[in-house]
Design a protein around this motif. Structure first.
Motif, PDB file in Angstrom:
ATOM      1  N   LYS A   1       2.759   4.894   5.530  1.00  0.00           N
ATOM      2  CA  LYS A   1       0.939   5.237   5.735  1.00  0.00           C
ATOM      3  C   LYS A   1       0.866   4.825   4.274  1.00  0.00           C
ATOM      4  O   LYS A   1      -0.220   3.877   3.859  1.00  0.00           O
ATOM      5  CB  LYS A   1       0.859   6.328   6.637  1.00  0.00           C
ATOM      6  N   THR A   2       1.087   5.945   3.354  1.00  0.00           N
ATOM      7  CA  THR A   2       1.346   5.990   2.544  1.00  0.00           C
ATOM      8  C   THR A   2       1.098   4.634   1.697  1.00  0.00           C
ATOM      9  O   THR A   2      -0.057   4.110   0.266  1.00  0.00           O
ATOM     10  CB  THR A   2       1.226   7.007   1.546  1.00  0.00           C
ATOM     11  N   THR A   3       2.572   4.658   1.166  1.00  0.00           N
ATOM     12  CA  THR A   3       2.967   2.856   0.456  1.00  0.00           C
ATOM     13  C   THR A   3       2.481   1.839   0.976  1.00  0.00           C
ATOM     14  O   THR A   3       2.272   1.519   0.510  1.00  0.00           O
ATOM     15  CB  THR A   3       4.624   3.621   1.050  1.00  0.00           C
TER      16      THR A   3
ATOM     17  N   CYS B   1       4.114  14.358   3.686  1.00  0.00           N
ATOM     18  CA  CYS B   1       3.532  14.196   2.616  1.00  0.00           C
ATOM     19  C   CYS B   1       1.694  14.543   2.127  1.00  0.00           C
ATOM     20  O   CYS B   1       1.148  15.049   1.278  1.00  0.00           O
ATOM     21  CB  CYS B   1       3.877  13.263   2.025  1.00  0.00           C
ATOM     22  N   THR B   2       1.093  13.712   3.048  1.00  0.00           N
ATOM     23  CA  THR B   2      -0.477  13.707   2.687  1.00  0.00           C
ATOM     24  C   THR B   2      -1.464  14.847   3.616  1.00  0.00           C
ATOM     25  O   THR B   2      -0.453  14.427   4.826  1.00  0.00           O
ATOM     26  CB  THR B   2      -0.788  11.752   3.235  1.00  0.00           C
ATOM     27  N   ASP B   3      -1.112  15.514   3.002  1.00  0.00           N
ATOM     28  CA  ASP B   3      -2.391  16.685   4.110  1.00  0.00           C
ATOM     29  C   ASP B   3      -3.623  16.802   3.881  1.00  0.00           C
ATOM     30  O   ASP B   3      -4.496  17.036   4.515  1.00  0.00           O
ATOM     31  CB  ASP B   3      -1.333  17.793   3.390  1.00  0.00           C
TER      32      ASP B   3
ATOM     33  N   ILE C   1      -7.963   3.674   4.236  1.00  0.00           N
ATOM     34  CA  ILE C   1      -8.397   5.264   4.534  1.00  0.00           C
ATOM     35  C   ILE C   1      -6.527   6.324   5.429  1.00  0.00           C
ATOM     36  O   ILE C   1      -6.390   5.426   5.570  1.00  0.00           O
ATOM     37  CB  ILE C   1      -9.490   6.172   5.030  1.00  0.00           C
ATOM     38  N   ASP C   2      -6.271   7.236   4.610  1.00  0.00           N
ATOM     39  CA  ASP C   2      -5.059   7.786   3.947  1.00  0.00           C
ATOM     40  C   ASP C   2      -5.159   8.460   5.869  1.00  0.00           C
ATOM     41  O   ASP C   2      -6.434   9.294   4.872  1.00  0.00           O
ATOM     42  CB  ASP C   2      -3.938   8.034   3.310  1.00  0.00           C
ATOM     43  N   THR C   3      -4.661   9.069   6.365  1.00  0.00           N
ATOM     44  CA  THR C   3      -4.388   9.744   7.298  1.00  0.00           C
ATOM     45  C   THR C   3      -3.247  11.367   7.219  1.00  0.00           C
ATOM     46  O   THR C   3      -1.692  10.187   7.119  1.00  0.00           O
ATOM     47  CB  THR C   3      -4.781   9.141   8.514  1.00  0.00           C
TER      48      THR C   3
HETATM   49 MG   LIG Z   1       1.412   9.586   3.836  1.00  0.00          MG
END
Ligand SMILES: [Mg+2]
Ligand SMILES: Nc1nc2c(ncn2[C@@H]2O[C@H](COP(=O)(O)OP(=O)(O)OP(=O)(O)O)[C@@H](O)[C@H]2O)c(=O)[nH]1
Length: 313
Positions: free
Chosen positions: A28-30, A49-51, A69-71
């Protein structure tokens, strides 16, 4: 003058907000970094990773000003599902209260996964329960990591994923669009262009929490999570009962090694059970309709304290 301003605003980029969801490590973040030029931290190991929810900087694509929006995903290694659900629902309901709606949602899935395992199935179910059927036409199911497998394997897997009701078929039938992502900005932009034209829409979880004032445990996503917790608690109880019987036998046989192993198994199960209890409490407490949100709780405390503080002066 006013006429000119009107003309400018007509051609100003249209603001568009799109959320990216999916299991932890799905990319997702990538995707957000590649699409928007952001530099959010991506995972390197096996841990999530993303919290927290995070916004990309708005970036222009055609005549759209896009914010992504990253989740965090469910089955996160550092947060329980109840914590993730609370965080995500709190975020989307406060966005709705501010009048900020999503134009689209991207759900990411690694085509390189050789099983649609429990984590992927649960994440996809939560995605559908959060957005609701009405939102599916404004969503995209994106497969990535195509470079990690032989193309012919990917194609067969894709046909299965999008051809079976238990996987993505029902969502596609309800209007979601399938996409392949090649991990390039161009490929991300094709997907974003497709979603950017959708009008902003209310998600099911926003309707449930804000319009219908339902407690979290009564929402589709909350009820499903509580159901899962109850199911796991039942299995734990059954296993504890078995362990108790095995322990009685080990005591009778004076088998010290068996007794130690069984005690370890019992302690591990008890710790799991305590975590499930905590998740249940978290969902129920967050669900109390009168429970103030964290910020307002401190305001209430401050207001209550103020007269005492004044009196003591
Ligand atoms: Mg992430
Ligand atoms: N080959 C390949 N690797 C990718 C792709 N997308 C992500 N990755 C790698 O997969 C790992 C996880 O990517 P992230 O973007 O951190 O995944 P995430 O979904 O944000 O994960 P969480 O934040 O933990 O929920 C990283 O090592 C990325 O470099 C892709 O399209 N192709």
């Amino acid at each position: 003058m006013a006429k000119n301003l009107k003309k400018e605003s007509k051609f100003a980029p249209k603001p568009v907000t799109i959320a990216v969801m999916g299991p932890t490590g799905a990319g997702k973040t990538t995707f957000i970094n590649v699409a928007s030029g952001s530099d959010f931290r991506v995972g390197v190991g096996l841990e999530s990773c993303t919290d927290a929810m995070q916004f990309s900087q708005p970036f222009q694509l055609d005549n759209y000003s896009i914010t992504l929006i990253d989740t965090p995903g469910f089955d996160d290694t550092s947060k329980t599902d109840a914590e993730v659900l609370n965080m995500v629902t709190e975020f989307f309901s406060s966005q709705y209260e501010k009048g900020q709606l999503l134009n689209g949602i991207i759900y990411m899935h690694r085509i390189s996964d050789n099983r649609m395992g429990g984590t992927a199935v649960r994440n996809f179910r939560f995605f559908k329960q959060l957005c609701g059927d009405d939102f599916l036409p404004s969503s995209a199911i994106v497969t990535n990591m195509w470079g990690e497998i032989a193309p012919e394997v990917g194609v067969v897997r894709e046909q299965e994923l999008f051809g079976k009701d238990i996987f993505f078929k029902s969502a596609i039938d309800a209007g979601a669009s399938p996409f392949r992502h090649a991990n390039t900005a161009e490929s991300a932009h094709v997907i974003l262009r497709h979603l950017a034209g959708s009008a902003p829409k209310v998600m099911l979880i926003q309707k449930e929490l804000v319009d219908e004032k339902k407690p979290i445990y009564a929402t589709a996503a909350g009820a499903a999570l509580l159901g899962e917790i109850a199911e796991r608690e039942k299995k734990h109880q059954e296993r504890l009962e078995e362990l108790r019987k095995e322990m009685d036998e080990a005591v009778k046989a004076q088998d010290e090694e068996d007794m130690r192993e069984l005690e370890e198994a019992r302690a591990a199960l008890a710790a799991e059970q305590a975590k499930l209890q905590m998740q249940k409490r978290l969902l129920e407490e967050a669900s109390r309709p009168s429970a103030p949100r964290p910020q307002s709780f401190f305001m209430v405390l401050l207001l209550k304290l103020t007269p005492c503080v004044r009196r003591s002066l």
